[in-house]
Design a protein around this motif. Structure first.
Motif, PDB file in Angstrom:
ATOM      1  N   PRO A  13       1.639  62.974  -2.747  1.00 56.46           N
ATOM      2  CA  PRO A  13       1.622  63.983  -3.460  1.00 56.46           C
ATOM      3  C   PRO A  13       1.940  63.631  -5.037  1.00 56.46           C
ATOM      4  O   PRO A  13       2.682  61.849  -5.083  1.00 56.46           O
ATOM      5  N   VAL A 118      -2.921  58.837  -4.093  1.00 54.93           N
ATOM      6  CA  VAL A 118      -1.985  59.791  -4.563  1.00 54.93           C
ATOM      7  C   VAL A 118      -2.960  61.055  -4.946  1.00 54.93           C
ATOM      8  O   VAL A 118      -3.425  60.791  -6.067  1.00 54.93           O
ATOM      9  N   SER A 119      -2.255  62.192  -4.562  1.00 54.16           N
ATOM     10  CA  SER A 119      -3.202  63.149  -4.336  1.00 54.16           C
ATOM     11  C   SER A 119      -2.404  63.970  -5.288  1.00 54.16           C
ATOM     12  O   SER A 119      -1.627  64.644  -5.788  1.00 54.16           O
TER      13      SER A 119
END
Length: 120
Positions: A13, A118-119
């Motif tokens: 994240p 990468v969220s």
């Protein structure tokens, strides 16, 4: 010949951290620059960070300065990229590369790449 194998990619994240590794084998790394590049979908491959294998000097792209740290373990012939405070725009395939001896900009050797996602 220098063989390079990256590992350590994954999905994290935003705000998270990852450490990439690049294991080198074959000829000596002394006199070479070892670097990380990245390529986002639909974009060109761009420079991220570099380290001189002989004197430890480093240099970073402005976009990662203060968030990423390049380092090496000479005994293990391994290059690292510690990535912190990751952003969605850091999403890319990350490649390690090695130059010819005493030729700073001639990257003759590349790994196969490792995906970093990468969220938001």
């Amino acid at each position: 010949q220098v063989q390079l194998v990256e590992s350590g990619g994954g999905m994290v994240p935003a705000g998270g951290s990852l450490r990439l590794s690049c294991a080198a084998s074959g000829r000596t790394l002394l006199g070479r620059r070892m670097s990380w590049f990245r390529q986002a979908p639909g974009k060109e491959r761009v420079f991220v960070a570099t380290i001189n294998w002989s004197d430890y000097s480093t240099y970073y792209a402005d976009s990662v300065k203060g968030r990423f740290t390049i380092s090496k373990d000479a005994a293990r012939n391994t290059l690292y990229l510690q990535m912190s405070s990751l952003k969605p725009e850091d999403t890319a395939v990350y490649y390690c590369a090695a130059t010819r001896i005493y030729t700073p900009d001639a990257y003759d050797y590349w790994g196969q790449g490792t995906q970093v996602t990468v969220s938001a």
